[in-house]
Design a protein around this motif. Structure first.
Motif, PDB file in Angstrom:
ATOM      1  N   UNK A 141      -0.799   8.824 -30.696  1.00 21.91           N
ATOM      2  CA  UNK A 141      -0.084   8.706 -29.424  1.00 21.91           C
ATOM      3  C   UNK A 141      -0.947   7.997 -28.381  1.00 21.91           C
ATOM      4  N   UNK A 142      -2.237   8.356 -28.349  1.00 23.53           N
ATOM      5  CA  UNK A 142      -3.145   7.702 -27.414  1.00 23.53           C
ATOM      6  C   UNK A 142      -3.261   6.211 -27.710  1.00 23.53           C
ATOM      7  N   UNK A 143      -3.326   5.881 -28.998  1.00 17.10           N
ATOM      8  CA  UNK A 143      -3.433   4.476 -29.390  1.00 17.10           C
ATOM      9  C   UNK A 143      -2.179   3.699 -29.000  1.00 17.10           C
ATOM     10  N   UNK A 144      -1.010   4.283 -29.239  1.00 14.94           N
ATOM     11  CA  UNK A 144       0.241   3.619 -28.883  1.00 14.94           C
ATOM     12  C   UNK A 144       0.318   3.401 -27.371  1.00 14.94           C
ATOM     13  N   UNK A 162     -10.316  15.352 -29.214  1.00 19.34           N
ATOM     14  CA  UNK A 162     -11.012  16.598 -28.882  1.00 19.34           C
ATOM     15  C   UNK A 162     -10.045  17.634 -28.336  1.00 19.34           C
ATOM     16  N   UNK A 163      -9.210  17.233 -27.386  1.00 19.73           N
ATOM     17  CA  UNK A 163      -8.286  18.178 -26.765  1.00 19.73           C
ATOM     18  C   UNK A 163      -7.250  18.690 -27.762  1.00 19.73           C
ATOM     19  N   UNK A 164      -6.666  17.782 -28.527  1.00 26.23           N
ATOM     20  CA  UNK A 164      -5.672  18.210 -29.520  1.00 26.23           C
ATOM     21  C   UNK A 164      -6.323  19.009 -30.636  1.00 26.23           C
ATOM     22  N   UNK A 165      -7.599  18.704 -30.931  1.00 26.83           N
ATOM     23  CA  UNK A 165      -8.302  19.466 -31.954  1.00 26.83           C
ATOM     24  C   UNK A 165      -8.471  20.926 -31.561  1.00 26.83           C
ATOM     25  N   UNK A 166      -8.643  21.195 -30.284  1.00 23.56           N
ATOM     26  CA  UNK A 166      -8.745  22.576 -29.817  1.00 23.56           C
ATOM     27  C   UNK A 166      -7.440  23.327 -30.061  1.00 23.56           C
ATOM     28  N   UNK A 167      -6.322  22.658 -29.808  1.00 21.18           N
ATOM     29  CA  UNK A 167      -5.022  23.275 -30.064  1.00 21.18           C
ATOM     30  C   UNK A 167      -4.794  23.420 -31.566  1.00 21.18           C
ATOM     31  N   UNK A 168      -5.132  22.384 -32.308  1.00 17.70           N
ATOM     32  CA  UNK A 168      -4.952  22.433 -33.756  1.00 17.70           C
ATOM     33  C   UNK A 168      -5.793  23.505 -34.418  1.00 17.70           C
ATOM     34  N   UNK A 169      -6.997  23.728 -33.899  1.00 21.66           N
ATOM     35  CA  UNK A 169      -7.857  24.769 -34.463  1.00 21.66           C
ATOM     36  C   UNK A 169      -7.241  26.150 -34.263  1.00 21.66           C
ATOM     37  N   UNK A 225      -2.006  13.229 -25.944  1.00 16.81           N
ATOM     38  CA  UNK A 225      -2.492  11.938 -26.413  1.00 16.81           C
ATOM     39  C   UNK A 225      -1.984  10.796 -25.546  1.00 16.81           C
ATOM     40  N   UNK A 226      -0.726  10.862 -25.146  1.00 19.46           N
ATOM     41  CA  UNK A 226      -0.180   9.828 -24.261  1.00 19.46           C
ATOM     42  C   UNK A 226      -0.902   9.819 -22.920  1.00 19.46           C
ATOM     43  N   UNK A 248     -10.940   9.334 -28.142  1.00 19.93           N
ATOM     44  CA  UNK A 248     -11.828  10.462 -28.419  1.00 19.93           C
ATOM     45  C   UNK A 248     -11.396  11.704 -27.651  1.00 19.93           C
ATOM     46  N   UNK A 249     -11.060  11.541 -26.382  1.00 16.97           N
ATOM     47  CA  UNK A 249     -10.617  12.685 -25.590  1.00 16.97           C
ATOM     48  C   UNK A 249      -9.332  13.271 -26.155  1.00 16.97           C
TER      49      UNK A 249
END
Length: 249
Positions: A74-77, A46-53, A137-138, A42-43
């Motif tokens: 990436x977080x999942x891996x 949220x963080x990547x979504x801010x950059x993507x937006x 994500x990592x 989730x984190x």
């Protein structure tokens, strides 16, 4: 033992992240691991979504969904590389191996973002933000929440405030704008004429427009360190060869 080895690998250094990981692992029972996994992904989203937006709001190829999916994957891996292996059976397991493959693989997405914009090099920034979202994500997947948050803040500052500095620098760049007929093939002529006067072209942008009720194209040529006299000579040469409706310096 979800992410527990992270704290054990640096026994003399305690961070906020270590306390958070230990809290979920040791105090919430069997559900602590599940909640921790959910928070990691989730984190990252949220963080990547801010950059993507930020990228989405400027109409770039890779936007909100792309950045979120890259970071979530990436977080999942990273989480699985730590969580999915029993260290009693795999004592030589290295969780960095899967992360290294992610770092390499994201390069293909970055190349796609650059090619998406054709000859325009602006896609390079978007490709970089995709790569940065992967690293965030990592970090989130590894339980390094503070690093992920601070990295996101720095990236947003760079994208928001340095853009203004670049725009100011671009405004000072010498350039000329021509309004030509819609079917004008001007790029080759502009390039050859610029070489004739030893002018280095920084960027050529085109915009469809209307001139006196007919379809036209506006061509803006940005140059590097060109003198006013040279720009005037270049413009007059292009006026004779391209016969534009209008030319502005």
């Amino acid at each position: 033992m979800v992410l527990k080895f992270l704290a054990d690998s640096a026994p003399n250094v305690a961070s906020i992240d270590d306390y958070i990981v230990k809290f979920f692992n040791n105090n919430l029972g069997i559900f602590g691991n599940i909640i921790l996994a959910f928070l990691c992904i989730l984190l990252a989203c949220v963080l990547s979504g801010m950059i993507g937006y930020e990228r989405e709001s400027h109409g770039h190829a890779a936007g909100l969904r792309t950045h979120i999916l890259v970071a979530a994957g990436s977080a999942l891996v990273m989480y699985l590389s730590i969580y999915a292996f029993d260290y009693n059976f795999f004592p030589n397991h290295d969780p960095a191996r899967l992360a290294a493959q992610v770092v390499t693989g994201i390069g293909f997405l970055g190349a796609g973002a650059i090619m998406k914009t054709g000859v325009d090099i602006k896609g390079l920034t978007t490709a970089t933000t995709v790569w940065v979202s992967m690293t965030i994500g990592l970090a989130a997947g590894a339980g390094r929440f503070v690093v992920a948050i601070f990295s996101t803040i720095i990236v947003l500052v760079v994208l928001k405030f340095l853009r203004r500095m670049e725009n100011r620098a671009f405004e000072k760049t010498p350039r000329l704008t021509m309004i030509c007929t819609y079917d004008t093939c001007a790029l080759k002529t502009i390039k050859e004429t610029a070489e004739k006067y030893n002018v280095l072209i920084r960027n050529i942008s085109t915009t469809i427009c209307s001139y006196n009720g007919q379809d036209a194209v506006s061509i803006t040529v940005s140059m590097l360190n060109a003198k006013t006299e040279t720009i005037n000579l270049l413009g007059e040469d292009l006026r004779l060869s391209l016969k534009p409706f209008e030319i502005k310096y």
